[in-house]
Design a protein around this motif. Structure first.
Motif, PDB file in Angstrom:
ATOM      1  N   ALA A 195     -44.321  20.760 -13.601  1.00 25.42           N
ATOM      2  CA  ALA A 195     -45.772  20.769 -13.810  1.00 25.42           C
ATOM      3  C   ALA A 195     -46.489  20.144 -12.612  1.00 25.42           C
ATOM      4  N   ALA A 196     -45.923  19.076 -12.055  1.00 22.52           N
ATOM      5  CA  ALA A 196     -46.541  18.414 -10.898  1.00 22.52           C
ATOM      6  C   ALA A 196     -46.526  19.314  -9.666  1.00 22.52           C
ATOM      7  N   SER A 197     -45.481  20.120  -9.486  1.00 22.11           N
ATOM      8  CA  SER A 197     -45.450  21.008  -8.313  1.00 22.11           C
ATOM      9  C   SER A 197     -46.503  22.104  -8.445  1.00 22.11           C
ATOM     10  N   VAL A 198     -46.725  22.592  -9.659  1.00 21.45           N
ATOM     11  CA  VAL A 198     -47.788  23.581  -9.879  1.00 21.45           C
ATOM     12  C   VAL A 198     -49.145  22.929  -9.617  1.00 21.45           C
ATOM     13  N   ARG A 199     -49.338  21.714 -10.118  1.00 24.57           N
ATOM     14  CA  ARG A 199     -50.602  20.994  -9.910  1.00 24.57           C
ATOM     15  C   ARG A 199     -50.852  20.798  -8.419  1.00 24.57           C
ATOM     16  N   ALA A 200     -49.840  20.362  -7.687  1.00 21.98           N
ATOM     17  CA  ALA A 200     -49.996  20.128  -6.246  1.00 21.98           C
ATOM     18  C   ALA A 200     -50.387  21.414  -5.528  1.00 21.98           C
ATOM     19  N   TYR A 201     -49.814  22.530  -5.925  1.00 19.49           N
ATOM     20  CA  TYR A 201     -50.137  23.801  -5.285  1.00 19.49           C
ATOM     21  C   TYR A 201     -51.596  24.180  -5.571  1.00 19.49           C
ATOM     22  N   LEU A 202     -52.040  23.998  -6.813  1.00 20.96           N
ATOM     23  CA  LEU A 202     -53.434  24.310  -7.151  1.00 20.96           C
ATOM     24  C   LEU A 202     -54.394  23.394  -6.400  1.00 20.96           C
ATOM     25  N   VAL A 203     -54.034  22.129  -6.248  1.00 17.10           N
ATOM     26  CA  VAL A 203     -54.874  21.202  -5.475  1.00 17.10           C
ATOM     27  C   VAL A 203     -54.950  21.662  -4.016  1.00 17.10           C
ATOM     28  N   ASN A 204     -53.827  22.111  -3.467  1.00 12.33           N
ATOM     29  CA  ASN A 204     -53.833  22.630  -2.094  1.00 12.33           C
ATOM     30  C   ASN A 204     -54.688  23.886  -1.964  1.00 12.33           C
TER      31      ASN A 204
END
Length: 174
Positions: A120-129
């Motif tokens: 979930a954190a990797s998806v969040r980081a990608y959306l933030v990017n």
């Protein structure tokens, strides 16, 4: 208390409601067929605003992101879906998303909860990017507790999305 977000929400809802009415009646129709009277018993006074919010959320749908076994690295095929989600969120500034990480049943409960959190954190980081504000994205891990398909472990290694409006999140409705 900052009233700007509330004012913006009410403006968007008001304009959307006006736009919908204008799209449903043409001037030729209005001249030959007067609008039917509406019956309002007062019990659904806020219904149009609720319908608009439901339509905004319905437009935000997403397919799960599937991960390889024991990995939280985003697969290359997920980038198009995440770009589409980011674009939809940019168009709906009041929408928030929760990314839920899931795993298959392999591994200990503690390991799976941690792996689901990393997914979930990797998806969040990608959306933030991609430009989505971090405060609009929350993450949760269910580990192996909510399998999508008990007979297909590869479908359980996923991140899923749920969307809500910012004011619903504050009010605790969703």
């Amino acid at each position: 208390m900052n009233r700007a977000p509330l004012f913006l929400l009410m403006s968007v809802i008001g304009l959307t409601g006006c736009a919908r009415r204008a799209a449903n009646t043409s001037t030729a129709d209005a001249a030959t067929h007067p609008p039917a009277p509406s019956v309002n018993d007062g019990s659904h006074a806020e219904q149009p605003a609720h319908d608009d919010a439901e339509q905004a959320l319905a437009a935000l749908n997403a397919t799960p992101i599937y991960f390889p076994l024991d990995s939280s690295l985003l697969p290359p095929e997920s980038t198009d879906e995440l770009a589409r989600i980011a674009q939809a969120l940019r168009q709906r500034s009041l929408a928030k998303v929760t990314v839920a990480g899931h795993t298959c049943e392999l591994g200990t409960t503690e390991y799976n909860v941690a792996l689901g959190q990393r997914r979930a954190a990797s998806v969040r980081a990608y959306l933030v990017n991609l430009g989505i504000e971090p405060g609009r994205i929350s993450v949760i891990s269910y580990g192996e507790e909510r399998p999508a398909d008990a007979s297909a472990p590869e479908k359980n290694r996923r991140a899923e999305f749920s969307f809500r409006l910012a004011d619903q999140a504050r009010a605790g409705e969703l």
